[in-house]
Scaffold this motif. Structure first.
Motif, PDB file in Angstrom:
ATOM      1  N   ALA A  10       0.828  -1.203   0.000  1.00  0.00           N
ATOM      2  CA  ALA A  10       0.000   0.000   0.000  1.00  0.00           C
ATOM      3  C   ALA A  10       0.866   1.259   0.000  1.00  0.00           C
ATOM      4  O   ALA A  10       0.545   2.246  -0.674  1.00  0.00           O
ATOM      5  CB  ALA A  10      -0.935  -0.005   1.205  1.00  0.00           C
ATOM      6  N   ALA A  11       1.955   1.236   0.757  1.00  0.00           N
ATOM      7  CA  ALA A  11       2.845   2.397   0.803  1.00  0.00           C
ATOM      8  C   ALA A  11       3.493   2.635  -0.559  1.00  0.00           C
ATOM      9  O   ALA A  11       3.583   3.780  -1.021  1.00  0.00           O
ATOM     10  CB  ALA A  11       3.915   2.199   1.875  1.00  0.00           C
ATOM     11  N   ALA A  17       3.672   5.801  -5.718  1.00  0.00           N
ATOM     12  CA  ALA A  17       3.489   5.860  -7.173  1.00  0.00           C
ATOM     13  C   ALA A  17       2.346   6.804  -7.536  1.00  0.00           C
ATOM     14  O   ALA A  17       2.461   7.598  -8.477  1.00  0.00           O
ATOM     15  CB  ALA A  17       3.223   4.461  -7.716  1.00  0.00           C
ATOM     16  N   LEU A  18       1.260   6.743  -6.775  1.00  0.00           N
ATOM     17  CA  LEU A  18       0.123   7.632  -7.033  1.00  0.00           C
ATOM     18  C   LEU A  18       0.504   9.092  -6.798  1.00  0.00           C
ATOM     19  O   LEU A  18       0.121   9.978  -7.566  1.00  0.00           O
ATOM     20  CB  LEU A  18      -1.057   7.239  -6.154  1.00  0.00           C
ATOM     21  CG  LEU A  18      -2.366   7.972  -6.389  1.00  0.00           C
ATOM     22  CD1 LEU A  18      -2.870   7.735  -7.815  1.00  0.00           C
ATOM     23  CD2 LEU A  18      -3.403   7.533  -5.373  1.00  0.00           C
ATOM     24  N   ALA A  19       1.273   9.343  -5.748  1.00  0.00           N
ATOM     25  CA  ALA A  19       1.714  10.711  -5.468  1.00  0.00           C
ATOM     26  C   ALA A  19       2.590  11.246  -6.602  1.00  0.00           C
ATOM     27  O   ALA A  19       2.430  12.398  -7.026  1.00  0.00           O
ATOM     28  CB  ALA A  19       2.478  10.751  -4.148  1.00  0.00           C
ATOM     29  N   VAL A  57      -1.134  13.022  -1.040  1.00  0.00           N
ATOM     30  CA  VAL A  57      -1.063  11.565  -1.185  1.00  0.00           C
ATOM     31  C   VAL A  57       0.325  11.074  -0.771  1.00  0.00           C
ATOM     32  O   VAL A  57       0.458   9.981  -0.226  1.00  0.00           O
ATOM     33  CB  VAL A  57      -1.398  11.152  -2.636  1.00  0.00           C
ATOM     34  CG1 VAL A  57      -1.177   9.670  -2.859  1.00  0.00           C
ATOM     35  CG2 VAL A  57      -2.836  11.514  -2.973  1.00  0.00           C
ATOM     36  N   GLY A  58       1.333  11.884  -0.963  1.00  0.00           N
ATOM     37  CA  GLY A  58       2.691  11.508  -0.582  1.00  0.00           C
ATOM     38  C   GLY A  58       2.877  11.370   0.920  1.00  0.00           C
ATOM     39  O   GLY A  58       3.850  10.760   1.369  1.00  0.00           O
ATOM     40  N   LEU A  59       1.967  11.911   1.709  1.00  0.00           N
ATOM     41  CA  LEU A  59       2.041  11.762   3.163  1.00  0.00           C
ATOM     42  C   LEU A  59       1.511  10.410   3.636  1.00  0.00           C
ATOM     43  O   LEU A  59       1.785   9.986   4.757  1.00  0.00           O
ATOM     44  CB  LEU A  59       1.267  12.887   3.859  1.00  0.00           C
ATOM     45  CG  LEU A  59       1.826  14.286   3.661  1.00  0.00           C
ATOM     46  CD1 LEU A  59       0.880  15.312   4.265  1.00  0.00           C
ATOM     47  CD2 LEU A  59       3.199  14.400   4.273  1.00  0.00           C
ATOM     48  N   TRP A  60       0.753   9.718   2.823  1.00  0.00           N
ATOM     49  CA  TRP A  60       0.144   8.453   3.224  1.00  0.00           C
ATOM     50  C   TRP A  60       1.156   7.347   3.533  1.00  0.00           C
ATOM     51  O   TRP A  60       0.947   6.583   4.479  1.00  0.00           O
ATOM     52  CB  TRP A  60      -0.819   7.963   2.172  1.00  0.00           C
ATOM     53  CG  TRP A  60      -2.025   8.819   1.972  1.00  0.00           C
ATOM     54  CD1 TRP A  60      -2.417   9.883   2.731  1.00  0.00           C
ATOM     55  CD2 TRP A  60      -2.983   8.701   0.929  1.00  0.00           C
ATOM     56  NE1 TRP A  60      -3.561  10.430   2.225  1.00  0.00           N
ATOM     57  CE2 TRP A  60      -3.935   9.731   1.122  1.00  0.00           C
ATOM     58  CE3 TRP A  60      -3.139   7.841  -0.137  1.00  0.00           C
ATOM     59  CZ2 TRP A  60      -5.019   9.889   0.278  1.00  0.00           C
ATOM     60  CZ3 TRP A  60      -4.221   8.010  -0.972  1.00  0.00           C
ATOM     61  CH2 TRP A  60      -5.153   9.019  -0.759  1.00  0.00           C
TER      62      TRP A  60
END
Length: 54
Positions: A2-3, A8-10, A26-29
């Motif tokens: 998930a991380a 990748a999404l960020a 999103v990069g904080l997730w």
């Protein structure tokens, strides 16, 4: 996994779509996801050690 997916999404939001704020959000997730995983693993290890000592 998930991380890695959220990283990748960020990167996608930040560089491909140009949505810098969304990319940073999103990069904080990943840090949150990894922190939760570490916390859960520590609790499991703590219970295992308590069971072993008894």
């Amino acid at each position: 996994m998930a991380a890695t997916g959220s990283v990748a999404l960020a990167l996608y939001y930040y560089y491909v779509r140009g949505e810098t704020q969304r990319g940073q959000f999103v990069g904080l997730w990943p840090a949150t996801i990894l922190g939760l995983a570490v916390s859960l693993n520590l609790e499991q290890m703590k219970r295992m050690l308590q069971d072993f000592q008894n």
